[in-house]
Every structure is written in structure tokens, then in C-alpha cells.
Design an enzyme around this catalytic site. Structure first.
Site, short mmCIF file in Angstrom:
data_model
loop_
_atom_site.label_atom_id
_atom_site.label_comp_id
_atom_site.label_asym_id
_atom_site.label_seq_id
_atom_site.Cartn_x
_atom_site.Cartn_y
_atom_site.Cartn_z
N GLU A 196 9.46 1.61 10.72
CA GLU A 196 10.52 2.59 10.46
C GLU A 196 9.86 3.95 10.53
O GLU A 196 9.10 4.32 9.62
CB GLU A 196 11.13 2.37 9.07
CG GLU A 196 11.81 1.01 8.90
CD GLU A 196 13.10 0.89 9.69
OE1 GLU A 196 13.55 1.89 10.27
OE2 GLU A 196 13.66 -0.21 9.71
N CYS A 229 13.53 11.03 6.88
CA CYS A 229 13.44 10.61 8.28
C CYS A 229 14.76 10.81 8.99
O CYS A 229 14.79 11.01 10.20
CB CYS A 229 13.01 9.16 8.35
SG CYS A 229 14.07 8.07 7.38
N LYS A 287 0.88 -1.18 0.00
CA LYS A 287 0.00 0.00 0.00
C LYS A 287 0.92 1.23 0.00
O LYS A 287 1.45 1.62 1.04
CB LYS A 287 -0.89 -0.02 1.25
CG LYS A 287 -2.26 0.59 1.08
CD LYS A 287 -2.28 2.06 0.75
CE LYS A 287 -2.03 2.94 1.95
NZ LYS A 287 -1.77 4.36 1.55
N GLU A 319 9.40 16.46 15.07
CA GLU A 319 9.86 16.30 13.68
C GLU A 319 9.11 17.28 12.77
O GLU A 319 7.89 17.30 12.75
CB GLU A 319 9.58 14.86 13.22
CG GLU A 319 10.15 14.59 11.84
CD GLU A 319 9.80 13.19 11.31
OE1 GLU A 319 8.61 12.80 11.38
OE2 GLU A 319 10.72 12.51 10.84
P1 NAD Z 1 2.24 8.57 7.25
O1 NAD Z 1 2.46 7.86 8.54
O2 NAD Z 1 1.21 9.61 7.17
O3 NAD Z 1 1.88 7.52 6.10
C1 NAD Z 1 2.72 6.43 5.78
C2 NAD Z 1 1.89 5.35 5.12
O4 NAD Z 1 1.01 4.79 6.08
C3 NAD Z 1 0.99 5.84 3.96
O5 NAD Z 1 0.97 4.85 2.96
C4 NAD Z 1 -0.36 5.95 4.65
O6 NAD Z 1 -1.44 5.84 3.75
C5 NAD Z 1 -0.31 4.77 5.59
N1 NAD Z 1 -1.19 4.86 6.75
C6 NAD Z 1 -1.51 5.95 7.46
N2 NAD Z 1 -2.37 5.60 8.45
C7 NAD Z 1 -2.58 4.28 8.36
C8 NAD Z 1 -3.39 3.34 9.08
N3 NAD Z 1 -4.16 3.69 10.10
N4 NAD Z 1 -3.35 2.05 8.70
C9 NAD Z 1 -2.59 1.67 7.67
N5 NAD Z 1 -1.85 2.50 6.93
C10 NAD Z 1 -1.83 3.79 7.28
O7 NAD Z 1 3.69 9.11 6.83
P2 NAD Z 1 4.05 10.04 5.60
O8 NAD Z 1 3.59 11.42 5.91
O9 NAD Z 1 3.65 9.37 4.34
O10 NAD Z 1 5.66 9.99 5.68
C11 NAD Z 1 6.42 10.84 6.46
C12 NAD Z 1 6.84 10.14 7.74
O11 NAD Z 1 7.53 8.94 7.43
C13 NAD Z 1 7.80 10.98 8.55
O12 NAD Z 1 7.45 10.94 9.91
C14 NAD Z 1 9.14 10.27 8.36
O13 NAD Z 1 10.07 10.45 9.39
C15 NAD Z 1 8.72 8.85 8.21
N6 NAD Z 1 9.74 8.09 7.49
C16 NAD Z 1 10.49 7.19 8.19
C17 NAD Z 1 11.51 6.50 7.56
C18 NAD Z 1 12.36 5.49 8.29
O14 NAD Z 1 12.97 4.66 7.64
N7 NAD Z 1 12.43 5.53 9.62
C19 NAD Z 1 11.74 6.72 6.20
C20 NAD Z 1 10.96 7.65 5.53
C21 NAD Z 1 9.95 8.32 6.19
#
Ligand code: NAD
Length: 496
Positions: free
Chosen positions: A253, A287, A178, A389
């Protein structure tokens, strides 16, 4: 009927329209134009994808393939990605607005994940245990964990997917992916390559759409054995709670607020480049951003002067243009969030040394999503701008005096994803690296990553590790097999 290109979901080797016929728009952050429509998958579509993945896991050609055959398919997918890297990178940029330079470098690097894990597929060996009981032969098998829900964010969709897809396939799992609702198209283009490589139907599936709809249905589905999630800490914690209801394994992550520490014996110009790459590369939307810059007292003024000078030269512009250094922010909510944090920092008393607001001008095209590279001085670690963040081009500089104080500030935070250390002293580098509670430490470099080395967070930055052999173990579970070699079955009322 819309004239825009339409992207459908990929389930059981077929391109499927969403069950209720709805699509959502995907916007190019630089041109500000809707350029495609993507299937808004429902929980029913997600269920269908999980059933397909489960059938492929348990019956059919994938289930009976040898590990060597599986590895060869994974390797072949790597070759196809290599041959199509530019096209994939362009899809990434159209959806997330990051620099073509960066996305191309990432897509050119992706095949290594598939070569490495493809090679590892048939090198996962169990053990014969010298068991402490007579007439028993005991051995272990490392088996695929099952159907994996791979949920990815918008900042580096294909890189973060490859961290999951390559080891999961090599381990023999099947997947339902997804992607983020902001950046679905590159993952769907990748499915064309999955198909060309010859993966049996159902082994890799993609449902596009929203987290609370398709994403949540995957996390709740009893036939999903593992969730491999990259995203924000808040969503990750929620996903973890939901996954616990059916005791799924999880790799999470999540977010970070990484300290980048410059000691007084650092090569200052190197550290300046390290600080810039830590926060302005990828428009700070990473991140691992080194968003808390800790600078030692004796060099503070000189270092900050050089840093601000360097940052002023950062060229904003069209991400497709290879001379651009800072592109737009990917999404309108993210843009709003960054501007909100800039105001929070100002109201907390942080000093604006550079930027401090939205950017506009001919270089920004039609995009309304540019933020000025922003540097705040005089930040205290208890301020919100130091603790939360931002995920944008906003740097907070904190002054420190001693090594102990630097470590204390570095660790005084809920996150623990990464850290940078700039020093010429090997003793200091080793001591500080050991003391910082984070999953990755870079010394005299920043933002280095490889398929070979484990990556993941301490504390609220996540659970589990991706990449390297540890990354493969996350997709395996161990079975212990006991075989009696005794002439007869002993007394049934005594445990052996
Ligand atoms: P997000 O958490 O809003 O979304 C990430 C994914 O999760 C999307 O595909 C979203 O549709 C899905 N999602 C959201 N709620 C969900 C739920 N209840 N059930 C299932 N799926 C769900 O994050 P974002 O805004 O897309 O990305 C930015 C964030 O990602 C930042 O906080 C960043 O630090 C983090 N990030 C972490 C890493 C790492 O490796 N640690 C790498 C890249 C980004």
C-alpha cells in the site's frame, strides 16, 4: 541511565531488550521533546521474532485452534481496543502529532476490523470440485499463508496495522510487526491488549527499529511467507525486490497523488469542503490526499475564491486541543521535504494563493514543524508539484475544460490510489469513475474508508487489496486435495 520511559520489543510473549542494548529516541512533534526511548532491534532480534512466529504457526495452541476459537480471540481483542481507545489515541498523537480528534475517531473505529474479521474466521469454506476423472474425490482448503511481516508507516500506525493484523489473525497466520521508527509506542501498547486477550506466545510479535535493520531482516527471512507493507513507493518497490528473492507474497500500500475533480455542475460549497478535507485534514499526511485539485473552467475563479477563503480559517495549534484543525508535520525529514516542494512549485511558476512557507507563532508551541496550509494555482500537470507526492498541506490546482481532458489529466500520473469526483450528474459520475485508473473513487465525498470495502492502489500506488473479503484472501492460500476412491492404483506410466 536515562529517566525517560523505555519501550521494549515484544517477542514470543515477552518484553525483550534489544540484543545489542541500543535504544532510539521518540519525539513529540508538537512539544519538540524526546518523551521516550524505544528498542533499536537488530537483525538478530528480528530473526528471533520470526522463529517465535514460525513455531507458533506450526506447533502449539494456535496451530491446533479451531477457526471459531481463533475468531473469538480476534473479537476479544476488538473489545479491548474499544475499552482502551482513548489511551491508544493519545499514544498516537504523542508520536505523530496528528489531531487527537482524528486519532480518537480512528481508534474508536478500529474494533470493527476485529469484529468483522473475527466473524469471518470460520466462514472461509473450501469447495468440493466436480472433478473430470473417475474415482477421485477432490476438494480445496484455504490455509493460512504463514508468518507475515507487517511493516507500517507513521501517519496512521494503528489503523494501517489493523488492516493487516485483523485479517491475518483470522486467517490463522502469525505475525512480526515492524512499526515506523517515528511512531512505535502505540503498537507496543496494543501488545498489552494482545496479551490480555490471551493470544498464545509467538502469534503476534513486534520488533521496533529502523527499516534498513529490523525491517530488512524480516523481508529477507526465509521463514516469512508474506510481507504486508504500507509506506512510500520507493521503499515499497525496494521491499518488493528483496521479497522476490525468496518468492514472498506481498501486499504493498504505497503513495498517491490523487486527483479531486470539481465539475461545473457540482454543489460548490460541498466541493470546497471535499477539497479541504482532501488536503488539509491530517496536515496532508495521508496517502489518499486529494493533492491535485482539477477545477473546470467555468467555475474556476468562483470556486478558487471560496476555497481560499475557507482554507484561511483553518486553525493551527496543539493537536491535543480538540479545536485545532491543522497540526504539525510528524517528522523533521518530512517537514524539510514539504518546504522543498513548496520552493520547487514556486520555481516552476505556480502561483501562491495561500501560505507558501513555514508557520510560526504562539499556536505552534515549541514545535518547529508547522507548515502553512498552502494552495498553488496555475499548476500544469507536467510540473513536479503535480506529479510527485508531497505528503503535506500543499494543494495544486489545475484548470480543465472538458470531461475528457479531466480524465486525461487524472490518469496522466504514475500513481493510482484514489480520486474524488464532484458533480450532480449521475451519468457523468459513473462515466468518470469508470475511466479513472485508481483503486478508490469517491463521488461527492472524500476520505471515506471502511473495513468492509477493498482498499488498494492501481499502478505505482501498490499491489493487492486490504479490507473486505478480498483483504482476508491476501492471507490465505489454496490447497487442492485429491483422494482416490478407486479399487486399485492404475498404470503408473499414464498421467491421470
Ligand atoms: P517509509 O516507506 O519511509 O516507511 C514505511 C515503513 O517501512 C517504516 O516502518 C520503515 O521503517 C519501513 N522500511 C523502510 N525501508 C525499509 C526496508 N528497506 N525494508 C523493510 N522495511 C523498511 O514510509 P513513511 O515515510 O513511514 O510513510 C509515508 C508513506 O507511506 C507515504 O508515501 C504514503 O503515501 C505512504 N502510505 C500509504 C498508504 C496506503 O495505504 N497506500 C497509507 C499510509 C501511508
Amino acid at each position: 541511565m536515562s529517566e525517560l520511559p523505555r519501550f521494549n520489543a515484544y517477542v514470543n510473549g515477552q518484553w525483550i531488550t534489544p540484543s545489542d542494548g541500543r535504544y532510539f529516541e521518540t519525539v513529540n512533534p508538537y512539544t519538540a521533546k524526546v518523551w521516550a526511548e524505544v528498542a533499536r532491534c537488530t537483525p538478530d532480534d528480528a530473526n528471533r521474532a520470526v522463529e517465535a512466529a514460525h513455531a507458533a504457526l506450526t506447533t502449539g495452541p494456535w496451530a491446533s485452534m479451531t477457526a471459531t476459537q481463533r475468531g473469538a480471540l480476534v473479537h476479544k481483542l476488538g473489545d479491548l481496543i474499544r475499552d482502551n481507545a482513548r489511551e491508544l489515541a493519545e499514544y498516537e498523537v504523542r508520536d505523530n502529532g496528528k489531531l487527537l480528534n482524528e486519532m480518537l475517531a480512528q481508534c474508536n473505529y478500529l474494533p470493527q476490523w476485529f469484529y468483522y474479521y473475527g466473524g469471518l474466521a470460520d466462514k472461509i469454506e473450501g469447495a468440493v470440485i466436480p472433478i473430470d476423472k473417475p474415482d477421485i474425490f477432490n476438494f480445496t482448503r484455504h490455509e493460512p499463508i504463514g508468518v507475515v511481516a507487517a511493516i507500517t508507516p507513521w501517519n496512521s500506525p494503528l489503523l494501517l496495522l489493523s488492516f493487516k493484523l485483523a485479517p491475518a489473525l483470522a486467517a490463522g497466520c502469525t505475525l512480526v510487526i515492524k512499526p515506523s521508527e517515528f511512531t512505535s509506542t502505540s503498537t507496543l501498547k496494543l501488545m498489552e491488549l494482545v496479551e490480555q486477550a490471551g493470544f498464545p506466545p509467538g502469534v503476534v510479535n513486534v520488533v521496533t527499529g529502523f527499516g534498513a535493520e529490523a525491517g530488512a531482516a524480516l523481508v529477507e527471512h526465509p521463514k516469512v511467507a508474506k510481507v504486508a507493507f504500507t509506506g512510500g513507493t520507493e521503499s515499497g518497490a525496494y521491499v518488493y525486490q528483496q521479497a522476490a528473492k525468496t518468492l514472498k507474497r506481498c501486499t504493498l500500500e504505497l503513495g498517491g497523488k490523487s486527483p479531486n475533480i470539481v465539475f461545473d455542475d457540482a454543489v460548490l460549497d460541498d466541493a470546497v469542503k471535499g477539497a479541504i478535507s482532501g488536503i488539509f485534514a491530517a496536515t496532508g499526511q495521508t496517502c489518499i490526499a486529494g493533492s491535485r485539485l482539477l477545477v473546470q473552467d467555468g467555475i474556476y475563479d468562483e470556486f478558487v475564491k471560496r476555497l481560499v477563503e475557507f482554507a484561511k480559517s483553518a486553525r493551527m495549534g496543539n493537536p491535543m486541543d480538540t479545536s485545532t484543525q491543522v497540526g504539525p508535520v510528524t517528522t523533521p525529514p518530512q517537514y524539510e521535504k514539504i518546504l522543498k516542494y513548496i520552493e520547487v512549485a514556486k520555481s516552476e511558476g505556480a502561483e501562491v494563493l495561500l501560505g507558501g512557507g513555514p508557520a510560526s507563532g504562539p499556536e505552534c508551541g515549541d514545535s518547529k514543524l508547522f507548515v502553512q496550509p498552502t494552495i498553488f494555482g496555475g499548476v500544469h500537470n507536467k510540473m513536479r508539484i503535480a506529479q510527485e507526492e508531497v505528503f503535506g498541506p500543499v494543494l495544486s490546482i489545475i484548470r480543465f475544460k472538458t470531461d475528457e481532458e479531466a480524465v486525461e489529466i487524472a490518469n496522466d500520473i504514475a500513481f493510482g490510489l484514489a480520486a474524488g469526483v464532484w458533480t450532480q450528474s449521475i451519468k457523468r459520475a459513473l462515466k468518470v469513475s469508470a475511466a479513472i485508473r485508481a483503486g478508490t473513487i469517491w463521488v461527492n465525498t472524500y476520505r471515506a474508508i471502511s473495513y468492509l470495502s477493498p482498499f488498494g492502489g492501481y499502478k505505482m500506488s501498490g499491489l493487492g487489496r486490504e479490507n473486505g473479503i478480498e483483504g482476508m484472501r491476501e492471507y490465505l492460500q489454496t490447497k487442492s486435495v485429491w483422494i482416490s476412491t478407486a479399487a486399485d492404483v492404475p498404470n503408473p506410466f499414464v498421467m491421470r
